[in-house]
Design a protein around this motif. Structure first.
Motif, PDB file in Angstrom:
ATOM      1  N   ALA A  98       0.825  -1.210   0.000  1.00  0.00           N
ATOM      2  CA  ALA A  98       0.000   0.000   0.000  1.00  0.00           C
ATOM      3  C   ALA A  98       0.861   1.262   0.000  1.00  0.00           C
ATOM      4  O   ALA A  98       0.463   2.281  -0.569  1.00  0.00           O
ATOM      5  N   LEU A  99       2.036   1.173   0.603  1.00  0.00           N
ATOM      6  CA  LEU A  99       2.949   2.319   0.630  1.00  0.00           C
ATOM      7  C   LEU A  99       3.821   2.412  -0.625  1.00  0.00           C
ATOM      8  O   LEU A  99       4.651   3.307  -0.741  1.00  0.00           O
ATOM      9  N   GLY A 100       3.647   1.470  -1.541  1.00  0.00           N
ATOM     10  CA  GLY A 100       4.376   1.516  -2.805  1.00  0.00           C
ATOM     11  C   GLY A 100       5.747   0.880  -2.783  1.00  0.00           C
ATOM     12  O   GLY A 100       6.536   1.068  -3.701  1.00  0.00           O
ATOM     13  N   SER A 101       6.051   0.104  -1.754  1.00  0.00           N
ATOM     14  CA  SER A 101       7.362  -0.526  -1.642  1.00  0.00           C
ATOM     15  C   SER A 101       7.332  -1.938  -2.227  1.00  0.00           C
ATOM     16  O   SER A 101       6.374  -2.682  -2.048  1.00  0.00           O
ATOM     17  N   ASP A 102       8.396  -2.302  -2.901  1.00  0.00           N
ATOM     18  CA  ASP A 102       8.505  -3.670  -3.436  1.00  0.00           C
ATOM     19  C   ASP A 102       8.924  -4.677  -2.368  1.00  0.00           C
ATOM     20  O   ASP A 102       8.981  -5.876  -2.646  1.00  0.00           O
ATOM     21  N   ILE A 103       9.200  -4.205  -1.178  1.00  0.00           N
ATOM     22  CA  ILE A 103       9.618  -5.096  -0.089  1.00  0.00           C
ATOM     23  C   ILE A 103       8.471  -6.018   0.345  1.00  0.00           C
ATOM     24  O   ILE A 103       8.706  -6.993   1.057  1.00  0.00           O
ATOM     25  N   TRP A 104       7.248  -5.772  -0.104  1.00  0.00           N
ATOM     26  CA  TRP A 104       6.098  -6.604   0.269  1.00  0.00           C
ATOM     27  C   TRP A 104       6.313  -8.057  -0.138  1.00  0.00           C
ATOM     28  O   TRP A 104       5.732  -8.960   0.464  1.00  0.00           O
ATOM     29  N   ARG A 105       7.152  -8.286  -1.122  1.00  0.00           N
ATOM     30  CA  ARG A 105       7.386  -9.662  -1.601  1.00  0.00           C
ATOM     31  C   ARG A 105       8.151 -10.514  -0.576  1.00  0.00           C
ATOM     32  O   ARG A 105       7.995 -11.731  -0.544  1.00  0.00           O
ATOM     33  N   VAL A 106       8.969  -9.874   0.244  1.00  0.00           N
ATOM     34  CA  VAL A 106       9.797 -10.621   1.197  1.00  0.00           C
ATOM     35  C   VAL A 106       8.945 -11.383   2.217  1.00  0.00           C
ATOM     36  O   VAL A 106       9.097 -12.608   2.346  1.00  0.00           O
ATOM     37  N   PRO A 107       8.033 -10.740   2.964  1.00  0.00           N
ATOM     38  CA  PRO A 107       7.222 -11.536   3.896  1.00  0.00           C
ATOM     39  C   PRO A 107       6.335 -12.552   3.186  1.00  0.00           C
ATOM     40  O   PRO A 107       6.066 -13.627   3.725  1.00  0.00           O
ATOM     41  N   CYS A 108       5.936 -12.222   1.972  1.00  0.00           N
ATOM     42  CA  CYS A 108       5.120 -13.157   1.195  1.00  0.00           C
ATOM     43  C   CYS A 108       5.911 -14.436   0.888  1.00  0.00           C
ATOM     44  O   CYS A 108       5.413 -15.547   1.058  1.00  0.00           O
ATOM     45  N   MET A 109       7.157 -14.271   0.461  1.00  0.00           N
ATOM     46  CA  MET A 109       7.999 -15.436   0.160  1.00  0.00           C
ATOM     47  C   MET A 109       8.385 -16.196   1.425  1.00  0.00           C
ATOM     48  O   MET A 109       8.457 -17.430   1.415  1.00  0.00           O
ATOM     49  N   VAL A 110       8.611 -15.474   2.510  1.00  0.00           N
ATOM     50  CA  VAL A 110       8.910 -16.134   3.786  1.00  0.00           C
ATOM     51  C   VAL A 110       7.728 -16.997   4.217  1.00  0.00           C
ATOM     52  O   VAL A 110       7.908 -18.146   4.656  1.00  0.00           O
ATOM     53  N   LEU A 111       6.520 -16.479   4.069  1.00  0.00           N
ATOM     54  CA  LEU A 111       5.332 -17.277   4.390  1.00  0.00           C
ATOM     55  C   LEU A 111       5.236 -18.510   3.491  1.00  0.00           C
ATOM     56  O   LEU A 111       4.835 -19.581   3.954  1.00  0.00           O
ATOM     57  N   MET A 112       5.600 -18.360   2.236  1.00  0.00           N
ATOM     58  CA  MET A 112       5.566 -19.518   1.340  1.00  0.00           C
ATOM     59  C   MET A 112       6.540 -20.597   1.802  1.00  0.00           C
ATOM     60  O   MET A 112       6.204 -21.783   1.795  1.00  0.00           O
ATOM     61  N   VAL A 113       7.737 -20.192   2.202  1.00  0.00           N
ATOM     62  CA  VAL A 113       8.744 -21.163   2.650  1.00  0.00           C
ATOM     63  C   VAL A 113       8.276 -21.885   3.913  1.00  0.00           C
ATOM     64  O   VAL A 113       8.271 -23.120   3.972  1.00  0.00           O
ATOM     65  N   PHE A 114       7.851 -21.114   4.920  1.00  0.00           N
ATOM     66  CA  PHE A 114       7.481 -21.742   6.185  1.00  0.00           C
ATOM     67  C   PHE A 114       6.165 -22.499   6.101  1.00  0.00           C
ATOM     68  O   PHE A 114       6.003 -23.525   6.776  1.00  0.00           O
ATOM     69  N   SER A 115       5.233 -22.052   5.283  1.00  0.00           N
ATOM     70  CA  SER A 115       3.996 -22.821   5.133  1.00  0.00           C
ATOM     71  C   SER A 115       4.262 -24.122   4.365  1.00  0.00           C
ATOM     72  O   SER A 115       3.624 -25.138   4.625  1.00  0.00           O
ATOM     73  N   THR A 116       5.241 -24.103   3.450  1.00  0.00           N
ATOM     74  CA  THR A 116       5.618 -25.348   2.761  1.00  0.00           C
ATOM     75  C   THR A 116       6.216 -26.343   3.750  1.00  0.00           C
ATOM     76  O   THR A 116       5.908 -27.541   3.692  1.00  0.00           O
ATOM     77  N   LEU A 117       7.052 -25.856   4.649  1.00  0.00           N
ATOM     78  CA  LEU A 117       7.605 -26.754   5.669  1.00  0.00           C
ATOM     79  C   LEU A 117       6.488 -27.391   6.498  1.00  0.00           C
ATOM     80  O   LEU A 117       6.571 -28.564   6.863  1.00  0.00           O
TER      81      LEU A 117
END
Length: 142
Positions: A98-117
């Protein structure tokens, strides 16, 4: 600290919900980050009020119980902690987008890794951290 004041959760339902977290995170990366708001709401409800107050958890638990797919019962305390982590990570992702930062992908990918585990290997990193915290810092008995 184990939570005995809340009903335990079915292990296979928790794994299924982790798979759905993986799918929603992946769809967020592919299409729109606003899908992470779904995970923020689920994390808020399941993490702070309990799994059995979350409509989606109740639906999945009912489906899995009716088919005999529940698995074993797990203490809700560690799963609630994991959902608090889900709430924080998905909220950070939505706010960053919402603030226009591309950093939003980092927590999204972290969730993907840990939810896969969680869904693939039944390893809940947040649950392990939860258990370690209470071994190192046990609550004081009054």
């Amino acid at each position: 600290m184990l939570r005995f004041d809340l009903p335990p959760v079915w292990s296979h339902v928790a794994r299924w919900e982790a798979f759905l977290t993986f799918c929603i995170s992946g769809l967020s990366l592919l299409f729109t980050p606003w899908l992470m708001a779904i995970l923020a709401v689920q994390g808020l409800v399941r993490g702070f009020w309990g799994h059995y107050r979350c409509p989606s958890h109740r639906i999945w638990a009912g489906v899995f119980e009716s088919r005999g797919w529940g698995g074993k019962r797990e203490n809700a305390g560690a799963k609630m902690f994991a959902n608090k982590v889900l709430f924080v990570a998905s909220t950070v992702s939505v706010v960053a987008y919402a603030l226009g930062s591309d950093i939003w992908r980092v927590p999204c990918m972290v969730l993907m890794v840990f939810s896969t585990l969680e869904w693939a290997f039944s390893f809940c990193a947040a649950c392990s951290a939860y258990g370690l915290w209470y071994r190192v810092f046990p609550p004081k008995m009054q």
